[in-house]
Design a protein around this motif. Structure first.
Motif, PDB file in Angstrom:
ATOM      1  N   ALA A   5       0.818  -1.217  -0.287  1.00  0.00           N
ATOM      2  CA  ALA A   5       0.295  -0.074  -0.123  1.00  0.00           C
ATOM      3  C   ALA A   5       0.950   1.469   0.140  1.00  0.00           C
ATOM      4  CB  ALA A   5      -0.987  -0.445   1.127  1.00  0.00           C
ATOM      5  N   GLN A   6       2.159   1.095   0.251  1.00  0.00           N
ATOM      6  CA  GLN A   6       2.731   2.203   0.987  1.00  0.00           C
ATOM      7  C   GLN A   6       3.214   2.288  -0.607  1.00  0.00           C
ATOM      8  OE1 GLN A   6       5.576   1.254   4.028  1.00  0.00           O
ATOM      9  NE2 GLN A   6       4.706   3.311   5.499  1.00  0.00           N
ATOM     10  N   ILE A   7       4.135   1.539  -1.317  1.00  0.00           N
ATOM     11  CA  ILE A   7       5.289   1.552  -2.224  1.00  0.00           C
ATOM     12  C   ILE A   7       3.719   2.132  -3.541  1.00  0.00           C
ATOM     13  CG2 ILE A   7       6.078   0.098  -4.186  1.00  0.00           C
ATOM     14  CD1 ILE A   7       7.147  -1.377  -1.749  1.00  0.00           C
ATOM     15  N   HIS A   8       2.713   1.532  -3.682  1.00  0.00           N
ATOM     16  CA  HIS A   8       1.428   2.480  -4.377  1.00  0.00           C
ATOM     17  C   HIS A   8       0.589   3.291  -4.309  1.00  0.00           C
ATOM     18  CE1 HIS A   8       2.753  -2.242  -5.532  1.00  0.00           C
ATOM     19  NE2 HIS A   8       3.354  -1.508  -6.351  1.00  0.00           N
ATOM     20  N   THR A   9       1.211   4.070  -4.063  1.00  0.00           N
ATOM     21  CA  THR A   9       0.073   4.942  -3.573  1.00  0.00           C
ATOM     22  C   THR A   9      -0.398   5.987  -4.078  1.00  0.00           C
ATOM     23  OG1 THR A   9       0.484   4.985  -0.677  1.00  0.00           O
ATOM     24  CG2 THR A   9      -0.089   7.334  -1.525  1.00  0.00           C
ATOM     25  N   GLY A  10      -1.846   6.366  -4.573  1.00  0.00           N
ATOM     26  CA  GLY A  10      -1.925   7.089  -6.114  1.00  0.00           C
ATOM     27  C   GLY A  10      -1.760   6.266  -7.426  1.00  0.00           C
ATOM     28  N   ILE A  11      -1.244   5.043  -7.386  1.00  0.00           N
ATOM     29  CA  ILE A  11      -0.737   4.110  -8.118  1.00  0.00           C
ATOM     30  C   ILE A  11      -2.273   3.880  -9.302  1.00  0.00           C
ATOM     31  CG2 ILE A  11       0.509   3.106  -9.522  1.00  0.00           C
ATOM     32  CD1 ILE A  11       3.417   3.464  -7.783  1.00  0.00           C
ATOM     33  N   THR A  12      -2.496   4.270 -10.184  1.00  0.00           N
ATOM     34  CA  THR A  12      -3.631   3.427 -10.698  1.00  0.00           C
ATOM     35  C   THR A  12      -3.384   2.677 -11.759  1.00  0.00           C
ATOM     36  OG1 THR A  12      -5.355   5.333 -11.838  1.00  0.00           O
ATOM     37  CG2 THR A  12      -5.421   4.922  -9.447  1.00  0.00           C
ATOM     38  N   SER A  13      -1.784   3.635 -13.033  1.00  0.00           N
ATOM     39  CA  SER A  13      -1.320   2.772 -14.300  1.00  0.00           C
ATOM     40  C   SER A  13      -0.088   3.150 -14.383  1.00  0.00           C
ATOM     41  CB  SER A  13      -2.130   4.130 -14.992  1.00  0.00           C
ATOM     42  OG  SER A  13      -1.882   5.550 -14.963  1.00  0.00           O
ATOM     43  N   GLY A  14      -0.005   2.949 -15.339  1.00  0.00           N
ATOM     44  CA  GLY A  14       2.012   3.087 -15.789  1.00  0.00           C
ATOM     45  C   GLY A  14       2.458   2.138 -14.580  1.00  0.00           C
ATOM     46  N   CYS A  15       1.840   0.639 -14.716  1.00  0.00           N
ATOM     47  CA  CYS A  15       2.719  -0.509 -14.026  1.00  0.00           C
ATOM     48  C   CYS A  15       4.246  -0.438 -14.889  1.00  0.00           C
ATOM     49  CB  CYS A  15       1.917  -1.728 -13.956  1.00  0.00           C
ATOM     50  SG  CYS A  15       0.436  -0.788 -13.467  1.00  0.00           S
ATOM     51  N   SER A  16       3.766  -0.680 -16.312  1.00  0.00           N
ATOM     52  CA  SER A  16       5.065  -1.440 -16.840  1.00  0.00           C
ATOM     53  C   SER A  16       6.707  -0.353 -16.335  1.00  0.00           C
ATOM     54  CB  SER A  16       5.074  -1.451 -18.127  1.00  0.00           C
ATOM     55  OG  SER A  16       4.517   0.340 -18.958  1.00  0.00           O
ATOM     56  N   THR A  56       0.137 -21.054 -12.540  1.00  0.00           N
ATOM     57  CA  THR A  56      -0.997 -21.429 -11.981  1.00  0.00           C
ATOM     58  C   THR A  56      -1.861 -21.232 -12.208  1.00  0.00           C
ATOM     59  OG1 THR A  56       0.363 -21.873 -10.040  1.00  0.00           O
ATOM     60  CG2 THR A  56      -1.629 -22.573  -9.741  1.00  0.00           C
ATOM     61  N   SER A  57      -3.227 -21.479 -12.795  1.00  0.00           N
ATOM     62  CA  SER A  57      -4.268 -21.301 -12.686  1.00  0.00           C
ATOM     63  C   SER A  57      -5.862 -20.278 -11.392  1.00  0.00           C
ATOM     64  CB  SER A  57      -5.338 -22.295 -13.410  1.00  0.00           C
ATOM     65  OG  SER A  57      -6.830 -22.141 -13.332  1.00  0.00           O
ATOM     66  N   GLY A  58      -5.780 -18.890 -11.934  1.00  0.00           N
ATOM     67  CA  GLY A  58      -6.944 -18.438 -10.261  1.00  0.00           C
ATOM     68  C   GLY A  58      -5.848 -18.540  -9.354  1.00  0.00           C
ATOM     69  N   ALA A  59      -4.366 -18.493  -9.215  1.00  0.00           N
ATOM     70  CA  ALA A  59      -3.677 -18.361  -8.584  1.00  0.00           C
ATOM     71  C   ALA A  59      -3.245 -16.184  -7.909  1.00  0.00           C
ATOM     72  CB  ALA A  59      -2.716 -18.423  -8.698  1.00  0.00           C
ATOM     73  N   GLN A  60      -3.064 -16.231  -6.720  1.00  0.00           N
ATOM     74  CA  GLN A  60      -3.064 -14.805  -6.210  1.00  0.00           C
ATOM     75  C   GLN A  60      -1.916 -14.284  -6.172  1.00  0.00           C
ATOM     76  OE1 GLN A  60      -5.734 -13.694  -3.085  1.00  0.00           O
ATOM     77  NE2 GLN A  60      -7.531 -13.821  -3.975  1.00  0.00           N
ATOM     78  N   ASP A  98       0.565  -1.400 -21.239  1.00  0.00           N
ATOM     79  CA  ASP A  98       0.844  -1.636 -19.147  1.00  0.00           C
ATOM     80  C   ASP A  98      -0.125  -2.509 -18.908  1.00  0.00           C
ATOM     81  OD1 ASP A  98       1.509   0.506 -17.444  1.00  0.00           O
ATOM     82  OD2 ASP A  98      -0.158   0.204 -16.891  1.00  0.00           O
ATOM     83  N   CYS A  99       0.665  -2.856 -17.388  1.00  0.00           N
ATOM     84  CA  CYS A  99      -0.501  -4.104 -16.452  1.00  0.00           C
ATOM     85  C   CYS A  99      -2.106  -3.326 -16.272  1.00  0.00           C
ATOM     86  CB  CYS A  99       0.479  -4.062 -15.862  1.00  0.00           C
ATOM     87  SG  CYS A  99       2.517  -4.831 -15.534  1.00  0.00           S
ATOM     88  N   SER A 100      -1.920  -2.612 -16.509  1.00  0.00           N
ATOM     89  CA  SER A 100      -3.198  -1.964 -16.150  1.00  0.00           C
ATOM     90  C   SER A 100      -4.150  -2.327 -16.927  1.00  0.00           C
ATOM     91  CB  SER A 100      -3.158  -0.358 -15.442  1.00  0.00           C
ATOM     92  OG  SER A 100      -3.017   0.678 -16.754  1.00  0.00           O
ATOM     93  N   GLN A 101      -3.523  -2.197 -18.195  1.00  0.00           N
ATOM     94  CA  GLN A 101      -5.077  -2.757 -19.308  1.00  0.00           C
ATOM     95  C   GLN A 101      -5.645  -3.752 -19.280  1.00  0.00           C
ATOM     96  OE1 GLN A 101      -1.926  -2.254 -22.882  1.00  0.00           O
ATOM     97  NE2 GLN A 101      -3.177  -0.598 -23.171  1.00  0.00           N
ATOM     98  N   CYS A 102      -5.090  -4.605 -18.869  1.00  0.00           N
ATOM     99  CA  CYS A 102      -5.648  -5.975 -18.252  1.00  0.00           C
ATOM    100  C   CYS A 102      -5.942  -6.449 -16.722  1.00  0.00           C
ATOM    101  CB  CYS A 102      -4.890  -6.850 -19.599  1.00  0.00           C
ATOM    102  SG  CYS A 102      -4.789  -6.951 -20.490  1.00  0.00           S
ATOM    103  N   HIS A 103      -5.169  -5.480 -15.739  1.00  0.00           N
ATOM    104  CA  HIS A 103      -4.792  -5.990 -14.610  1.00  0.00           C
ATOM    105  C   HIS A 103      -5.584  -4.919 -14.024  1.00  0.00           C
ATOM    106  CE1 HIS A 103      -2.536  -9.821 -15.043  1.00  0.00           C
ATOM    107  NE2 HIS A 103      -2.253  -9.532 -16.167  1.00  0.00           N
ATOM    108  N   SER A 104      -5.737  -5.587 -11.847  1.00  0.00           N
ATOM    109  CA  SER A 104      -6.587  -3.898 -11.816  1.00  0.00           C
ATOM    110  C   SER A 104      -6.126  -4.139 -10.100  1.00  0.00           C
ATOM    111  CB  SER A 104      -7.522  -3.775 -11.458  1.00  0.00           C
ATOM    112  OG  SER A 104      -8.426  -5.302 -11.262  1.00  0.00           O
ATOM    113  N   GLY A 105      -5.988  -3.121  -9.007  1.00  0.00           N
ATOM    114  CA  GLY A 105      -5.330  -3.533  -8.284  1.00  0.00           C
ATOM    115  C   GLY A 105      -3.591  -3.964  -7.570  1.00  0.00           C
ATOM    116  N   THR A 106      -3.175  -3.371  -7.013  1.00  0.00           N
ATOM    117  CA  THR A 106      -1.907  -3.949  -6.560  1.00  0.00           C
ATOM    118  C   THR A 106      -1.368  -4.447  -5.187  1.00  0.00           C
ATOM    119  OG1 THR A 106      -1.667  -1.231  -4.764  1.00  0.00           O
ATOM    120  CG2 THR A 106      -1.263  -1.716  -7.939  1.00  0.00           C
TER     121      THR A 106
END
Length: 203
Positions: free
Chosen positions: A95-106, A129-133, A160-168
């Motif tokens: 949470a600290q590292i990704h504060t305010g980050i919603t895109s630009g993951c790459s 692994t299918s279904g893994a977190q 960018d990762c955020s095109q397909c994935h959400s959450g950090t």
């Protein structure tokens, strides 16, 4: 005649300091910035990407490092340089590292990217692994697994990762963009995305 104050062997007190770390430890500070200080721990450069580079960040130092701000007296001429300055103990939270980050993951997670002190963040699971977190530090999946990449030859190599994935907090199944074209709930991705690059749709 008195020569004035001598700062040899002096100590720096960080007591009560909770913000504005960049004023003394920012990337523009050097060993000649302050009188009597010949060596000081400063934020390492962010490029080129590598194990001696600080992860790119637009947030303040204390967003991630406040928990380890030395509260007592510290030698004015720092005995160690980053890494090794103990500012990764305890490691900043996701949470600290990704504060305010919603895109630009790459910018941080592109193929082969690794940053200073990533060792506290091992990837788990380390295989596709299918279904893994997935937790830990990941760079873009590639055909052959690496320390921070799972093996996935079919993974898109661009975009960018955020095109397909959400959450950090962790990565799980692909998430379509919020404005994705309408599709049937039972439709599979491969019905339209016939290429390994999911940003390309069948024409």
């Amino acid at each position: 005649m008195v020569n004035g104050a001598k700062f040899t062997g002096s100590l720096m007190s960080h007591s009560g300091i909770t913000s504005n770390c960049v004023a003394c430890h920012g990337p523009t500070i050097t060993g000649t910035s302050f009188v009597g200080v010949s060596k000081i721990v400063v934020m390492p450069a962010t490029s080129p990407a590598g194990s001696n580079s600080h992860i790119p960040s637009s947030t303040t130092c204390e967003t991630c490092h406040l928990a380890t701000t030395p509260a007592g007296m510290v030698a004015a001429n720092a005995p160690t340089l980053a890494p090794g300055s103990k500012f990764a103990t305890p490691a900043p939270t996701t949470a600290q590292i990704h504060t305010g980050i919603t895109s630009g993951c790459s910018a941080c997670h592109e193929t082969g990217y690794v940053w200073m002190t990533m060792s506290p963040y091992p990837i788990s699971p380390s295989v596709l692994t299918s279904g893994a977190q997935y937790t830990g530090f990941h760079s873009r999946p590639i055909a052959a697994a690496s320390t921070y990449s799972v093996a996935d030859a079919a993974h898109p190599s661009t975009g960018d990762c955020s095109q397909c994935h959400s959450g950090t907090n962790y990565f799980s199944a692909k998430d379509v963009p919020a404005n994705h074209i309408p599709y049937a709930a039972t439709a599979s991705c491969t019905a339209c995305h016939t290429s390994a690059d999911f940003s390309v749709c069948r024409r």
